[in-house]
Write a protein that holds these residues in place. Sequence first.
Motif, PDB file in Angstrom:
ATOM      1  N   ASN A   5      47.911 -33.956  57.892  1.00 23.38           N
ATOM      2  CA  ASN A   5      48.134 -34.766  59.225  1.00 23.38           C
ATOM      3  C   ASN A   5      47.567 -35.924  59.063  1.00 23.38           C
ATOM      4  OD1 ASN A   5      48.673 -35.503  61.613  1.00 23.38           O
ATOM      5  ND2 ASN A   5      48.420 -33.389  62.574  1.00 23.38           N
TER       6      ASN A   5
ATOM      7  N   TYR B 275      44.628 -24.216  63.166  1.00 23.83           N
ATOM      8  CA  TYR B 275      44.827 -25.816  63.271  1.00 23.83           C
ATOM      9  C   TYR B 275      44.436 -26.495  62.271  1.00 23.83           C
ATOM     10  CZ  TYR B 275      44.869 -30.513  65.213  1.00 23.83           C
ATOM     11  OH  TYR B 275      44.956 -31.856  65.453  1.00 23.83           O
TER      12      TYR B 275
ATOM     13  N   THR C 252      46.762 -28.631  59.731  1.00 22.04           N
ATOM     14  CA  THR C 252      46.985 -29.910  59.261  1.00 22.04           C
ATOM     15  C   THR C 252      46.245 -30.467  58.082  1.00 22.04           C
ATOM     16  OG1 THR C 252      44.460 -30.065  60.328  1.00 22.04           O
ATOM     17  CG2 THR C 252      46.375 -30.378  61.873  1.00 22.04           C
TER      18      THR C 252
END
Length: 690
Positions: A72, A167, A171
């Motif tokens: 990300n 999370y 990412t």
Amino acid sequence: MIRRIKLPKDDDDAMPTKGKRPTAAEIKLLEDWINAETATNSKIQNKVSQKNVQSKAILDEWMESPVQPVVNSSLSEEQIVELNIKVRSILAHSCYSCHNATKTKGGLRLDKKEFIFKGGEDGPVLIAGYPEKSDLIRRIKLPDGHDDAMPTKGKRVPQEDIELLEYWIKTGATWPSGPEKSLYRVAELAPRNPILPIVKGINHPIDRFVFTYLKSSNNTFKQSISDAQFIRRVYLDVIGLLPSPEEVNRFLANINPHKREQLVDQLLNQNTAYAQHWLSFWNDLLRNDYAGPGYIDGGRSQIGHWLYASLKNNKSFDVLVRELINPQKESEGFIKGIIWRGTVNSSQSAPMQAAQNVAQVFMGLNLKCASCHDSFISDWKLEESYAFANVFSTKALEIHKCDLPTGKMASYGVLYPALGKINASVSKEERLKQLSEIFVQKKNGRLYRTFVNRIWAQLMGRGIVEPVDAMDNAPWSQDLLDWLAYDFANNGTDIKRLIRFILSSKTYQMKAIGVKSQEFVTASNFVFKGPLRRRLSAEQFADGFSQVFHPLYTDSMIAKKSLPKEIFKEIPFARASLVKNDAFLTALGRPTRENVTTNRNVQGNLLQALELTNGVKFNQALLDGASHWVQRYPLSEQLVQTLYQQSLGRKPTVKELAVAIKYLGKKPQVASVQDLAWAMFLLPEFQFIP
């Protein structure tokens, strides 16, 4: 991977967990592809390479997306660092106990980047970009008791931590570039002198810092305690005794606006009473006792003569530290460890005990974990602990990891290189002299922060930093802690001056706040609102009872060999701080002192309740005291009035007097007086400092 996709679909390890299962032909194609990628035979590689595109397509379909990590790019470098620290903190708290450099369960380590991504015996534990396909996430989500559940023991990973790990993996499991930032907060070593905040109408430096803090947390100063409460609180804190009715009445009648400050000075000038009370605090801290393990074989020695004289003469803190680290005969007991019999773990050798105790007492630092292996709870390394222990050893120490010799000899160090170096070529005596001078330097801000924090905790019920032995924890007011330490270090390290300074503040004189549980005291989000309500220590309770009703101990019980001879001329009665430990004092919280004790358990418990109800010593003292009181006060009203004023510092209310007289009758009897006194001394009003 092959193992899992071949498992029956209802198996917990089966992959994929949802959707279409791979066919036998697809599995065979994947096996050929994997074999070709690892084979050395070029013919096999060429034969199967034509199938690579088809194999990749099968994997893509099976995983529903490309297998390459998804990064990300919207996360900034600062956000990546912050996320990384949170992830590593979760792993440290929940996983390090089984997956570290020392213990590698399943061949898996989760304490370093390269090992996290490498995985364990069963392969990778995370697939960057795909938390739902990462074995780490699957295992920490499994119900407690499942064979694959992680962690296998202790608390499960909280839901919010699982979500953060998901999370992070989603990412791309990003990892910051450059040196790895420590997971642990490390307090500044150097001293700091913050600017005093300007507060209209408030002059005392402590109150100016506290007012500013309270305002920032939407709180205000609580109401000040009454004069009657103040005299009782300050008597107990300075000399450990109760004020007499005459002293209370005289103080209440005094109209001098500075009478509280004057009272503090008067009590601090009572050198012998002050020394007898604070002896308990220092005996706990320096693990000095009048009997116990280690004294018979000479490995441990008492420092009572030296300590009592030091307190009585208000020896400055820096001199105390020098004489404890670089001792003469009378003060050497602190760094002399217990020589345990039989096979002893290398982390409990006498030099290592000295290193652990000095670090804990003077620096608020726990080296016990790092005395066996690199610490799991801090950045301290085994080699650093051994380097410090080496300073206290007569011969060079070989480093032992988890009690196994490494073949590597320890160097010499002082924990914090910024403070200075130890000359490795000199004798132990010279090294200790060097160490003592290095420690008391004014630039060693940690030494002075640690001590003022201990005194603050003793007088206020909680340290500015808590626990008091974990000085790397965040204080609730960094400015207040730094200012107190700087002021203390630059004003002769005068301990009585420090105590006087705290006691004269409006902050100390605020109404005490009740504590529901110990968790409240040590909570990381603690908000200071005033002093905490404190229970009398074992010695304060015993002395208060002895002072008011009947001595619990006789002069013959004083540890006379461990204390100066003149002490018998300086005591009003046999004070509890001067006697050997017994079942009564132990039940009320006095420690054995085989180890450094910096925080007594002040919560009421079953043992305490049993001792105060059925204990032989307490009940015998109640009986003996009742006999004397009946002879001295033949009328019940006079007895009740006197008992209330001496024990609680006030007259009984009309209702209290009526109830007591009704129970005692007009002329008191021994048994009824014994019961009344028992009830009085178990009142919270007696057992707690106001």
